[in-house]
Design an enzyme around this catalytic site. Structure first.
Site, PDB file in Angstrom:
ATOM      1  N   TYR A 144      -1.220 -26.507 -18.525  1.00  0.00           N
ATOM      2  CA  TYR A 144      -0.825 -27.832 -18.054  1.00  0.00           C
ATOM      3  C   TYR A 144      -0.925 -28.810 -19.222  1.00  0.00           C
ATOM      4  O   TYR A 144      -1.964 -28.883 -19.896  1.00  0.00           O
ATOM      5  CB  TYR A 144      -1.720 -28.316 -16.902  1.00  0.00           C
ATOM      6  CG  TYR A 144      -1.221 -29.620 -16.317  1.00  0.00           C
ATOM      7  CD1 TYR A 144      -0.255 -29.609 -15.316  1.00  0.00           C
ATOM      8  CD2 TYR A 144      -1.651 -30.850 -16.807  1.00  0.00           C
ATOM      9  CE1 TYR A 144       0.252 -30.797 -14.804  1.00  0.00           C
ATOM     10  CE2 TYR A 144      -1.149 -32.040 -16.304  1.00  0.00           C
ATOM     11  CZ  TYR A 144      -0.201 -32.010 -15.299  1.00  0.00           C
ATOM     12  OH  TYR A 144       0.315 -33.175 -14.808  1.00  0.00           O
ATOM     13  N   GLN A 201       0.827 -30.729  -7.740  1.00  0.00           N
ATOM     14  CA  GLN A 201       1.870 -29.781  -7.330  1.00  0.00           C
ATOM     15  C   GLN A 201       2.145 -28.745  -8.416  1.00  0.00           C
ATOM     16  O   GLN A 201       2.448 -27.579  -8.113  1.00  0.00           O
ATOM     17  CB  GLN A 201       3.157 -30.499  -6.921  1.00  0.00           C
ATOM     18  CG  GLN A 201       3.805 -31.387  -7.976  1.00  0.00           C
ATOM     19  CD  GLN A 201       3.350 -32.835  -7.892  1.00  0.00           C
ATOM     20  OE1 GLN A 201       2.204 -33.104  -7.577  1.00  0.00           O
ATOM     21  NE2 GLN A 201       4.270 -33.754  -8.181  1.00  0.00           N
ATOM     22  N   ASN A 224      -5.282 -35.610 -15.360  1.00  0.00           N
ATOM     23  CA  ASN A 224      -6.000 -36.700 -14.704  1.00  0.00           C
ATOM     24  C   ASN A 224      -6.864 -36.168 -13.559  1.00  0.00           C
ATOM     25  O   ASN A 224      -6.972 -34.950 -13.353  1.00  0.00           O
ATOM     26  CB  ASN A 224      -5.013 -37.776 -14.221  1.00  0.00           C
ATOM     27  CG  ASN A 224      -4.042 -37.250 -13.175  1.00  0.00           C
ATOM     28  OD1 ASN A 224      -4.247 -36.216 -12.547  1.00  0.00           O
ATOM     29  ND2 ASN A 224      -2.954 -37.982 -12.981  1.00  0.00           N
ATOM     30  N   SER A 247     -12.088 -38.585 -21.582  1.00  0.00           N
ATOM     31  CA  SER A 247     -12.530 -38.272 -22.936  1.00  0.00           C
ATOM     32  C   SER A 247     -13.741 -39.106 -23.330  1.00  0.00           C
ATOM     33  O   SER A 247     -13.975 -40.194 -22.803  1.00  0.00           O
ATOM     34  CB  SER A 247     -11.387 -38.544 -23.924  1.00  0.00           C
ATOM     35  OG  SER A 247     -11.711 -38.052 -25.202  1.00  0.00           O
ATOM     36  N   GLN A 269     -11.450 -43.009 -29.231  1.00  0.00           N
ATOM     37  CA  GLN A 269     -11.555 -42.436 -27.889  1.00  0.00           C
ATOM     38  C   GLN A 269     -11.204 -43.460 -26.822  1.00  0.00           C
ATOM     39  O   GLN A 269     -10.605 -43.137 -25.797  1.00  0.00           O
ATOM     40  CB  GLN A 269     -12.974 -41.915 -27.638  1.00  0.00           C
ATOM     41  CG  GLN A 269     -13.311 -40.688 -28.437  1.00  0.00           C
ATOM     42  CD  GLN A 269     -12.272 -39.592 -28.258  1.00  0.00           C
ATOM     43  OE1 GLN A 269     -12.120 -39.024 -27.190  1.00  0.00           O
ATOM     44  NE2 GLN A 269     -11.521 -39.305 -29.313  1.00  0.00           N
ATOM     45  N   HIS A 338     -17.360 -35.045 -27.790  1.00  0.00           N
ATOM     46  CA  HIS A 338     -17.315 -35.128 -29.255  1.00  0.00           C
ATOM     47  C   HIS A 338     -18.608 -35.771 -29.744  1.00  0.00           C
ATOM     48  O   HIS A 338     -18.981 -36.836 -29.259  1.00  0.00           O
ATOM     49  CB  HIS A 338     -16.151 -35.994 -29.736  1.00  0.00           C
ATOM     50  CG  HIS A 338     -14.820 -35.598 -29.185  1.00  0.00           C
ATOM     51  ND1 HIS A 338     -14.237 -36.239 -28.108  1.00  0.00           N
ATOM     52  CD2 HIS A 338     -13.951 -34.622 -29.564  1.00  0.00           C
ATOM     53  CE1 HIS A 338     -13.063 -35.683 -27.852  1.00  0.00           C
ATOM     54  NE2 HIS A 338     -12.856 -34.704 -28.711  1.00  0.00           N
ATOM     55  N   ASP A 371      -9.077 -33.367 -33.380  1.00  0.00           N
ATOM     56  CA  ASP A 371      -8.033 -33.528 -32.367  1.00  0.00           C
ATOM     57  C   ASP A 371      -6.707 -32.927 -32.818  1.00  0.00           C
ATOM     58  O   ASP A 371      -5.956 -32.394 -32.002  1.00  0.00           O
ATOM     59  CB  ASP A 371      -7.811 -35.022 -32.081  1.00  0.00           C
ATOM     60  CG  ASP A 371      -8.564 -35.486 -30.850  1.00  0.00           C
ATOM     61  OD1 ASP A 371      -9.269 -34.669 -30.231  1.00  0.00           O
ATOM     62  OD2 ASP A 371      -8.456 -36.679 -30.514  1.00  0.00           O
ATOM     63  N   GLU A 425     -33.260   0.545  -2.296  1.00  0.00           N
ATOM     64  CA  GLU A 425     -32.377  -0.503  -1.768  1.00  0.00           C
ATOM     65  C   GLU A 425     -31.810  -0.141  -0.397  1.00  0.00           C
ATOM     66  O   GLU A 425     -31.036  -0.899   0.183  1.00  0.00           O
ATOM     67  CB  GLU A 425     -31.238  -0.774  -2.754  1.00  0.00           C
ATOM     68  CG  GLU A 425     -31.725  -1.405  -4.058  1.00  0.00           C
ATOM     69  CD  GLU A 425     -30.591  -1.869  -4.960  1.00  0.00           C
ATOM     70  OE1 GLU A 425     -29.417  -1.576  -4.643  1.00  0.00           O
ATOM     71  OE2 GLU A 425     -30.881  -2.528  -5.966  1.00  0.00           O
ATOM     72  N   HIS A 430     -25.206   5.815  -1.624  1.00  0.00           N
ATOM     73  CA  HIS A 430     -25.248   5.778  -3.090  1.00  0.00           C
ATOM     74  C   HIS A 430     -26.025   6.983  -3.609  1.00  0.00           C
ATOM     75  O   HIS A 430     -25.605   7.670  -4.549  1.00  0.00           O
ATOM     76  CB  HIS A 430     -25.930   4.492  -3.577  1.00  0.00           C
ATOM     77  CG  HIS A 430     -25.039   3.291  -3.576  1.00  0.00           C
ATOM     78  ND1 HIS A 430     -24.495   2.771  -2.437  1.00  0.00           N
ATOM     79  CD2 HIS A 430     -24.593   2.506  -4.608  1.00  0.00           C
ATOM     80  CE1 HIS A 430     -23.760   1.705  -2.745  1.00  0.00           C
ATOM     81  NE2 HIS A 430     -23.794   1.525  -4.056  1.00  0.00           N
TER      82      HIS A 430
END
Length: 442
Positions: A144, A201, A224, A247, A269, A338, A371, A425, A430
């Site tokens: 994204y 979306q 966001n 940030s 920033q 940072h 950056d 157990e 097992h």
């Protein structure tokens, strides 16, 4: 922005100011709430909005993407795939020198991340038995890339290149901002498919798949509050990199630090977002006051002055600590995205730093270096999550599978221990799986 002195108000009070809200505690502005009420017909929280969108995209696929993009962004989506020709043409619309700089950055990022590649391994146990680990790249990853108030070709490079280095077979990208710089960076990084959609979306589409958008194994990349909450909502259906918030930068400065540098780095920033956080911790009251003044001076000349001013007013802070050890303690408590060490001997402080997304050592290693160009990734944990999250890296796109191969003799040597533990157990089936292989020997 204010100046706090730890001698005057005490350590606990300073730590209270340093405590950041979690990403899901961020309050929507009245303007955004009003817009959302108009869209949804009621005053919903960010979580409620995201769940509604994600659920709808999961059920209706592309039709839901088209509807929500029209409702939220006012855009009529017809063909939301970016074709190959658009990628090729993008380079024509950007300056050659910018393309050259993107190529330098891409190569630095590629070289740095190549050093991170782990290896599969096998070790022998007993008589020709072996144990090992296979390191396998994810099949398909979704990236994204935010749109918002600016274009971020650097984020394109930082998310796609490590995935390519890891060996991911297919990388798709979703972004609401297909400007030429973003597309040129995507082509340079080696993206396979791009879709012109954003928001919750887009995250839902990548997580569940639609008619046009393939389902991915993992979603990475910042966004966001709606994007972040959507990533949280789909986690478990696919993996995600992290839950990132606004940030942030924290600077530790001794009395010899340059106030002009420090102020510029705080504002680097602040111009991202009104919610961005800029903190400086120094051992000098005099320097604190100089930086306070310098921030105000530099702020007036910034093109994104309004955004930076809102950030500094809301989340800007200067702390005067008793000494550098206390400054480091405050930094570890904050666990910033940072961390800059503007001190005479930054490497002397380095072993004491326990919590930070990335550490910048010395006056000539400013945060924008990381950056854009140095090579280490700029997708970093925020909001104090550097206490347990790591920077995005090649291993983000890899998974590990254990390998186990025992000979009959070695299994028989281990059988009694396994049977005892299974019995302890209460898992008799097992134990039986070992007993049927070893009955003739017991």
């Amino acid at each position: 922005m204010q100046i706090l002195n730890s001698k005057e108000i005490g350590r606990e009070a300073v730590e209270k100011f340093l405590t950041k809200k979690s990403f899901d505690e961020v309050e929507l502005s009245p303007k955004i709430r009003a817009a959302n009420k108009k869209i949804f017909g009621e005053d919903l929280s960010a979580v409620e909005i995201v769940r509604r969108i994600v659920s709808d995209v999961r059920k209706r696929g592309d039709a839901a993407i088209i509807d929500w993009t029209k409702k939220i962004d006012g855009i009529e989506l017809k063909n939301f795939s970016v074709d190959v020709q658009e990628l090729i043409d993008a380079e024509k619309f950007i300056k050659p020198e910018i393309l050259s700089s993107l190529k330098v950055a891409a190569e630095n990022i590629r070289r740095f991340h190549a050093e991170q590649l782990p290896k599969s391994w096998i070790t022998y146990r007993g008589e020709n038995s072996l144990l090992g680990q296979a390191v396998i790249a994810l099949e398909r990853v979704g990236v994204y890339v935010p749109g918002g108030t600016a274009a971020y070709p650097s984020s394109v490079l930082m998310n796609i290149i490590p995935a390519k280095v890891a060996g991911v077979k297919e990388i798709i990208m979703c972004t609401p901002n297909t400007n030429p710089h973003v597309l040129a960076a995507a082509k340079l990084a080696g993206v396979d498919k791009i879709f012109k959609i954003g928001g919750a979306q887009a995250v839902a589409a990548m997580a569940f798949g639609t008619e046009k958008i393939p389902r991915v194994n993992k979603i990475v990349g910042p966004g966001n509050i709606f994007v972040t909450l959507a990533k949280k909502e789909v986690y478990g259906h696919c993996d995600i990199d992290m839950l990132a918030g606004p940030s942030e930068i924290l600077i530790i400065a001794d009395e010899n630090a340059n106030p002009v540098y420090a102020a510029a780095d705080m504002l680097s920033q602040a111009e991202h977002d009104p919610l961005a956080c800029s903190i400086l911790i120094t051992t000098s009251q005099t320097l604190a006051e100089k930086i306070f003044t310098e921030v105000k001076t530099q702020l007036e000349k910034l093109p994104r002055r309004e955004i930076a001013a809102a950030s500094i007013e809301r989340n800007g802070l200067i702390v005067v600590a008793k000494n550098l050890n206390e400054a480091v303690d405050f930094a570890n408590f904050s666990a910033p995205e940072h961390l800059e060490l503007l001190v005479q001997e930054p490497f002397a402080l380095l072993p004491k730093i326990k919590n930070a997304g990335a550490i910048f050592l010395g006056a000539y290693s400013p945060e924008p270096l990381g950056d854009y160009l140095a090579g280490p990734n700029h997708v970093l944990p925020t909001g104090g999550t550097a206490k347990f999250y790591s920077v995005l890296n090649v291993e983000t796109f890899l998974k590990r599978t254990s390998l186990i191969s025992y000979t009959q003799k070695d299994l028989l040597n281990a059988a009694q221990d396994i049977i005892r533990l299974a019995d302890a157990e209460g898992l008799q089936a097992h134990a039986k799986a070992l007993i049927v292989r070893s009955e003739e020997f017991f």
